[in-house]
Every structure is written in C-alpha cells, then in structure tokens.
Design an enzyme around this catalytic site. Structure first.
Site, PDB file in Angstrom:
ATOM      1  N   CYS A 162       0.739  -1.080  -0.149  1.00  0.00           N
ATOM      2  CA  CYS A 162       0.001   0.121  -0.072  1.00  0.00           C
ATOM      3  C   CYS A 162       0.696   1.414   0.260  1.00  0.00           C
ATOM      4  O   CYS A 162       0.762   2.516  -1.035  1.00  0.00           O
ATOM      5  CB  CYS A 162      -0.954  -0.086   0.956  1.00  0.00           C
ATOM      6  N   CYS A 163       1.934   1.304   0.745  1.00  0.00           N
ATOM      7  CA  CYS A 163       2.806   2.374   0.816  1.00  0.00           C
ATOM      8  C   CYS A 163       3.642   2.630  -0.209  1.00  0.00           C
ATOM      9  O   CYS A 163       3.893   3.218  -1.017  1.00  0.00           O
ATOM     10  CB  CYS A 163       3.832   2.374   2.190  1.00  0.00           C
TER      11      CYS A 163
ATOM     12  N   CYS B  33      -1.346   8.046   6.964  1.00  0.00           N
ATOM     13  CA  CYS B  33      -2.380   7.986   6.388  1.00  0.00           C
ATOM     14  C   CYS B  33      -3.850   7.201   7.535  1.00  0.00           C
ATOM     15  O   CYS B  33      -3.005   6.636   8.763  1.00  0.00           O
ATOM     16  CB  CYS B  33      -2.332   6.773   5.779  1.00  0.00           C
TER      17      CYS B  33
ATOM     18  N   CYS C  15       7.136   4.708   5.460  1.00  0.00           N
ATOM     19  CA  CYS C  15       6.959   4.025   4.769  1.00  0.00           C
ATOM     20  C   CYS C  15       7.115   3.470   3.630  1.00  0.00           C
ATOM     21  O   CYS C  15       6.991   2.757   2.566  1.00  0.00           O
ATOM     22  CB  CYS C  15       5.389   4.869   4.188  1.00  0.00           C
TER      23      CYS C  15
ATOM     24  N   CYS D  16      -3.998   3.901   9.519  1.00  0.00           N
ATOM     25  CA  CYS D  16      -2.241   3.142   9.787  1.00  0.00           C
ATOM     26  C   CYS D  16      -1.960   4.483  10.740  1.00  0.00           C
ATOM     27  O   CYS D  16      -0.937   3.897  10.981  1.00  0.00           O
ATOM     28  CB  CYS D  16      -1.933   2.786   8.740  1.00  0.00           C
TER      29      CYS D  16
END
Length: 241
Positions: A126-127, A207, A233, A210
């Site tokens: 995702c990062c 984000c 990240c 998280c």
C-alpha cells in the site's frame, strides 16, 4: 533571512554526499537548506513534506531561506481531512509559493487496490503504490531533496547523516541534529499553527487507517502501523532513481 538566489550546478559537477556531510555536520538547519540551494539551484531542489505534526518547523526554516523552493506533498488518498486543511493553512501562513500535491496513479490503484483494503492485507504494498512510486515520479526533475527526519526519532533514523546519497540524487536532512526542545522553540518563536490532531494525542500523523493516538510514555511514532513490525513507509528506505 533574505531569500537566496539559486545558483545552478550541473549534475556531473555536484560534490559528493560525503563531502557535503563533512562540511555541514555542525551547520544549522537554515545553513543546510541554503547549502543545498547553492549546490543544485532552486529548479533542482525539492522539499518533501507530509504536513504532519512537526512539518511546520522545517517549512518555516525553508520559507525563511526561499519560499519558492518546490514542496512535494504526497496526497495518498487516505489522509485525514485535518492534514489537508493543515496543508492549506501552512501554505497561507508561511507564504509557500510552489506546493505540489502528488497523487497515486489511478490505474495502479484500480489494478492493485480495487477494494481499498491493501493497507490491511499488505501495508508495504500500500505504501509502495501510494507513496514510494508517486514520490519517485515527482522527484524525477530534481537533483536533490530535503526532508524532516531527526535522529531523536530513533530506529532507522537514529544515525542519519546531514547529507546522504539517495541513488540518483542528494538527500539533505537539515533537522538531523535538532532536539525536540529546538523544534518546540521554533513553533513558539514563530507562533506556528499546530496540526489539528496534535492536541488529540496524535504525535505522528500519516494515513488514516495506519495512524493511532500515542499513549503517554510511548515513542512518538508508536501510533504508526501499530501492532506491526513496520516503522517506515518506504520513501526513506528505498533508493530513488
């Protein structure tokens, strides 16, 4: 401090990160930013900011040197509304002249995160698609970048140099040597606005899925990716090209 006129250098003529680090090891944050500007010129220098809880301090120092230095802001699609509002507040307060909000590629999100649940199943992936890859694209035109990491944040940040080699470009860490007390002094002296979530226990804001509040006595980044071994990240652990 007056804005410093950019002095452009060719990439091939740039000094090494080691040489710059030696000369700037004991320099103030403003001196580090001014040196970066002199080394590559304004058109080749960017500051990367999350507009998080401590971001106002580095942005203030940069604005005092040259408010027209480009600022890259990664709008991941998962940020708190308060962070987006804080970005706009700081742009107005500090007179920032070139803030570039960078978003992930829609085709990548559709292909790799169609259900918007990648943050849960694979936060590293995702990062990568929401931060690492967009930053790599945004940094393409630049020869050097500035960021706000500090050694007191610990973990992978405990031993960062003032200047390091980041693959295709130089990476300047103007706040490497600063203390929490020095950051607070900048906030107070300049009467900088605080991130709206800071007063609610969010000492580090990333984000939304998280990020959680930090309890008293915890490390300030303990609320990031809570319950996982992940602490970064990826934008500071992968070499850019």
């Amino acid at each position: 401090m007056n804005a410093i006129a950019p002095q452009v250098s060719s990439v091939s003529a740039l000094p090494s990160a080691e040489e710059l680090d030696r000369s700037l090891r004991d320099a103030s944050p403003a001196e580090v930013i001014a040196a970066a500007l002199k080394t590559v010129g304004r058109e080749k220098l960017a500051l990367v900011s999350s507009f998080g809880t401590e971001s106002a301090t580095l942005l203030k120092v940069m604005a005092d040197v040259d408010p027209a230095i480009p600022v890259i802001f990664l709008d991941t699609g998962w940020l708190f509304e308060e962070t987006l509002a804080y970005r706009d507040t700081l742009i107005a307060t500090l007179g920032l002249k070139d803030v570039r909000s960078i978003k992930p590629a829609e085709e990548t999100l559709t292909r790799e995160d169609p259900e918007r649940d990648l943050w849960f199943s694979d936060p590293d992936a995702c990062c990568r698609i929401r931060k690492v890859e967009p930053l790599a694209r945004a940094l393409k035109p630049f020869s050097a970048w500035l960021n706000g990491r500090k050694r007191f944040q610990g973990n992978a940040r405990a031993d960062i140099p003032v200047v390091e080699d980041d693959g295709a470009r130089l990476k300047f860490n103007p706040f490497a040597n600063v203390s929490r007390e020095e950051l607070e002094a900048i906030f107070v002296r300049a009467k900088l606005p605080r991130h709206p979530l800071a007063s609610s226990g969010f000492l580090s804001v990333g984000c939304m899925p998280c990020t959680s509040r930090t309890a008293e006595g915890e490390d300030e980044r303990a609320g990031r990716w809570r319950g996982r071994a992940k602490t970064e990240c990826g934008i500071h652990t992968m070499k850019t090209s």
